[in-house]
Design a protein around this motif. Structure first.
Motif, PDB file in Angstrom:
ATOM      1  N   ALA A  35       0.839  -1.208   0.000  1.00  0.00           N
ATOM      2  CA  ALA A  35       0.000   0.000   0.000  1.00  0.00           C
ATOM      3  C   ALA A  35       0.872   1.255   0.000  1.00  0.00           C
ATOM      4  O   ALA A  35       0.563   2.238  -0.696  1.00  0.00           O
ATOM      5  N   PHE A  36       1.979   1.210   0.749  1.00  0.00           N
ATOM      6  CA  PHE A  36       2.836   2.401   0.840  1.00  0.00           C
ATOM      7  C   PHE A  36       3.688   2.606  -0.420  1.00  0.00           C
ATOM      8  O   PHE A  36       4.403   3.593  -0.517  1.00  0.00           O
ATOM      9  N   LYS A  37       3.593   1.694  -1.388  1.00  0.00           N
ATOM     10  CA  LYS A  37       4.207   1.965  -2.697  1.00  0.00           C
ATOM     11  C   LYS A  37       3.316   2.919  -3.494  1.00  0.00           C
ATOM     12  O   LYS A  37       3.783   3.605  -4.393  1.00  0.00           O
ATOM     13  N   GLN A  38       2.025   2.931  -3.135  1.00  0.00           N
ATOM     14  CA  GLN A  38       1.078   3.764  -3.888  1.00  0.00           C
ATOM     15  C   GLN A  38       0.721   5.066  -3.174  1.00  0.00           C
ATOM     16  O   GLN A  38       0.326   6.029  -3.819  1.00  0.00           O
ATOM     17  N   VAL A  39       0.777   5.053  -1.857  1.00  0.00           N
ATOM     18  CA  VAL A  39       0.344   6.235  -1.091  1.00  0.00           C
ATOM     19  C   VAL A  39       1.339   6.529   0.037  1.00  0.00           C
ATOM     20  O   VAL A  39       2.182   5.696   0.363  1.00  0.00           O
ATOM     21  N   ASP A  40       1.207   7.729   0.628  1.00  0.00           N
ATOM     22  CA  ASP A  40       2.125   8.131   1.701  1.00  0.00           C
ATOM     23  C   ASP A  40       1.577   7.813   3.086  1.00  0.00           C
ATOM     24  O   ASP A  40       2.336   7.588   4.033  1.00  0.00           O
ATOM     25  N   VAL A  41       0.263   7.868   3.199  1.00  0.00           N
ATOM     26  CA  VAL A  41      -0.390   7.697   4.501  1.00  0.00           C
ATOM     27  C   VAL A  41      -1.696   6.932   4.273  1.00  0.00           C
ATOM     28  O   VAL A  41      -2.309   7.058   3.208  1.00  0.00           O
ATOM     29  N   LEU A  42      -2.117   6.153   5.260  1.00  0.00           N
ATOM     30  CA  LEU A  42      -3.418   5.493   5.196  1.00  0.00           C
ATOM     31  C   LEU A  42      -4.367   6.179   6.166  1.00  0.00           C
ATOM     32  O   LEU A  42      -3.946   6.636   7.228  1.00  0.00           O
ATOM     33  N   LEU A  43      -5.628   6.254   5.782  1.00  0.00           N
ATOM     34  CA  LEU A  43      -6.623   6.931   6.629  1.00  0.00           C
ATOM     35  C   LEU A  43      -7.875   6.060   6.730  1.00  0.00           C
ATOM     36  O   LEU A  43      -8.330   5.486   5.735  1.00  0.00           O
ATOM     37  N   GLY A  44      -8.434   6.002   7.929  1.00  0.00           N
ATOM     38  CA  GLY A  44      -9.686   5.272   8.134  1.00  0.00           C
ATOM     39  C   GLY A  44     -10.232   5.593   9.512  1.00  0.00           C
ATOM     40  O   GLY A  44      -9.654   6.415  10.239  1.00  0.00           O
ATOM     41  N   PRO A  45     -11.333   4.946   9.893  1.00  0.00           N
ATOM     42  CA  PRO A  45     -11.840   5.155  11.253  1.00  0.00           C
ATOM     43  C   PRO A  45     -10.918   4.458  12.263  1.00  0.00           C
ATOM     44  O   PRO A  45     -10.313   3.444  11.937  1.00  0.00           O
TER      45      PRO A  45
END
Lengths: 484, 95
Positions: A389-399
């Protein structure tokens, strides 16, 4: 002054608008007034606090003050404090006065903080509601019929109710983020190895991390700055330079890529809560971030793997409590085995005993392969999901949680239901990633937490994202009505 | 796979935990429910996956084998439940 942030109080102390002694006394008075209702503190160290405050005022007068000099904080009761009772909210340690300080405690003291006391928690940090404490449950300041979350429920409730502007916590499977979410405050679990755990009572050593709770991302940055960094006394602490966390807070978010893990928006999230998170995502879009859907396909297995690894490690760590060297000892033991069995049986509460039994079983020769090793393999799959996932984005967000704070007693009879409340927080511990929960809105008058998960050692980015959100919104400034 | 009450007693003994006899069925029920949750792990094939022990893949740091702590005997004995002549006191081990 009780509703001010650490940054604001620090400025007021530096400008001599307020003395550390005045501030400390005012908060001690609030603890006196409200702790009967909230049960957030196990121990209040009023005299020592006033003495520390006097010394802080001297440092300020001499121009030797740092950002945290004279700032009152509280420590979760699993941080060893020399000469001050450290119970872990257990009968096992009801009389334990450590002869030494945890590194975090020592570093914060060096920075000039004033310790007001020790906060209540789930026994040995095993719980998600603060109901397993030997000293009784903490109440949620937003609704005292509800749990504050756990295990760092006392720290979260104390910060939310304005008893203290910041507090230490620990996080093994969500123990700082879930209570921060339930109490409407900000909580950060740093990367595994970022902060020393020397002197923190061990629960699950491949997962535990010292954490922090405050009312703003800026305050988290100030506290983390003083806590983070190499300590040769913790063999898992990483020798890596600590960035200036406050310097990065204002960074614009243009082009930052935020990933929404599909699995964090499916089952187990109340629709009204999902709407709050979606609104927060829109806010980030306005702030310039790019939003992208990603997947963490093995997330559903995180709770299962955790409830093998954590209890297995706990069964080993808690073997040290033997009724011989310190802590609780049973009356009139027949022989040495009886001394061990009854001291531990009487000293530990039900949830701790459940976990020690599960953990002991997982390490038996006949189950080791299918339980412990299997869980460690799944741990790698979960870790690899994040790397992808971190190859595509910088941070993950969720509840942070699927629902707001539940009622006292609602889940305490069913351990599995309780365990499942950590479904969004556990994976970050298994992967050793930093994760932050901040208030994102409300559902039915109860706070809702949003979780940001970052790459290893990327705390600065999480703090930056949280700070920009808090500049654009004011959810982090909303206080529970009865504690305004 | 549900846990039988006698298995709970065996594990409790291995963990050196006394558990009131009347509570054994309750523990067996709760532990069985937890094991059912844990069994979810079997829904994924993990053949060939390397077990992950440390989330940073770090190995144990070593230090030179030299004394770094001073004598703290008094401080440690002071918090023990029972001591005598500077020693921890336990029930007689050898009859």
């Amino acid at each position: 002054m009780h509703d001010k942030t650490i940054a604001e109080l620090s400025a007021a102390l530096a400008a001599r608008e307020l003395s550390a002694v005045e501030l400390t006394q005012a908060l001690l008075d609030r603890i006196e007034a409200h702790n009967g209702t909230l049960n957030a503190f196990i121990t209040v160290t009023a005299e020592q606090a006033l003495e520390q405050a006097r010394r802080a005022d001297e440092r300020i007068a001499k121009g030797e003050a740092g950002a945290l000099t004279g700032i009152p904080i509280a420590h979760k009761d699993n941080f060893c404090t020399a000469g001050v009772l450290t119970t872990c909210a257990s009968r096992m340690l009801h009389n334990f006065v450590p002869p030494y300080d945890a590194t975090v405690v020592a570093r914060l003291e060096e920075a000039g903080v004033v310790m007001l006391g020790k906060t209540n928690m789930d026994e040995f940090a095993m719980g998600s509601s603060n109901e397993t404490s030997y000293y009784g449950p903490v109440k949620n300041p937003w609704d005292t019929e509800r749990v504050p979350g756990g295990s760092s429920g006392g720290s979260a409730a104390a910060v939310a109710a304005g008893l203290v502007p910041g507090a230490t916590a620990t996080d093994t499977g969500g123990s700082v983020r879930q209570p921060a979410a339930f109490c409407g405050v900000s909580g950060l679990k740093p990367t595994y190895g970022r902060v020393s755990r020397y002197g923190i009572v061990a629960f699950a050593s491949s997962l535990d991390q010292a954490s922090v709770i405050a009312r703003s991302a800026e305050d988290l940055a100030l506290l983390l700055q003083a806590m983070a960094g190499f300590d040769e006394r913790d063999s898992t602490c990483v020798d890596l330079a600590v960035p200036d966390y406050r310097a990065g807070l204002e960074q614009p978010l243009d082009g930052v890529r935020i990933g929404l893990p599909r699995e964090y928006f499916q089952d187990g999230v109340e629709p009204e809560l999902a709407k709050v998170i979606e609104a927060a995502v829109e806010e980030y879009r306005r702030l310039g971030a790019e939003i992208k859907e990603v997947s963490l396909p093995h997330n559903a297995l995180a709770v299962a793997a955790y409830h093998v690894i954590a209890p297995a490690e706990a069964s080993s760590n808690l073997a040290r409590f033997d009724g011989v060297r310190y802590g609780y000892r049973c009356e009139n033991p027949r022989d040495l085995e009886d001394l061990y069995m009854r001291s531990r049986g009487e000293g530990f509460g039900t949830e701790v005993k459940r976990r020690l039994l599960i953990g002991t079983r997982a390490l038996l020769a006949e189950y080791y392969q299918d339980a412990f090793l299997k869980a460690q393999k799944i741990r790698r799959l979960i870790h690899n999901d994040f790397i992808e996932a971190f190859k595509q984005v910088d941070v993950l967000l969720g509840p942070t949680t699927g629902a707001p704070a539940f009622r006292l007693g609602e889940k305490s009879a069913d351990p599995v239901q309780m365990y499942l409340t950590d479904v969004f927080t556990i994976a970050a511990n298994l992967a050793g990633l930093p994760a932050l929960s901040l208030p994102a809105g409300q559902v039915d008058g109860l706070p809702v937490g949003m979780q940001l998960i970052g790459r290893h050692f990327d705390e600065a980015r999480l703090l930056n994202l949280a700070h920009r959100f808090q500049q654009a919104t004011d959810w982090h400034t909303v206080r529970p009505q009865n504690f305004e | 796979m549900p846990l039988r009450p006698d298995e709970v007693e065996t594990i409790a003994h291995l963990a050196r935990l006394s558990i009131d006899q009347s509570l054994i069925p309750e523990y067996a029920r709760d532990l069985s429910a937890i094991l059912a949750l844990v069994e979810k792990m079997n829904t994924v094939n993990t053949d060939g996956v390397e077990p992950m022990v440390n989330p940073l893949e770090a190995v144990q740091r070593l230090r030179p084998d030299v004394v770094t702590e001073g004598d703290q005997r008094e401080a440690f004995l002071a918090i023990a439940p029972a001591v005598e002549d500077g020693l921890y006191l336990v029930p007689r081990v050898i009859e």
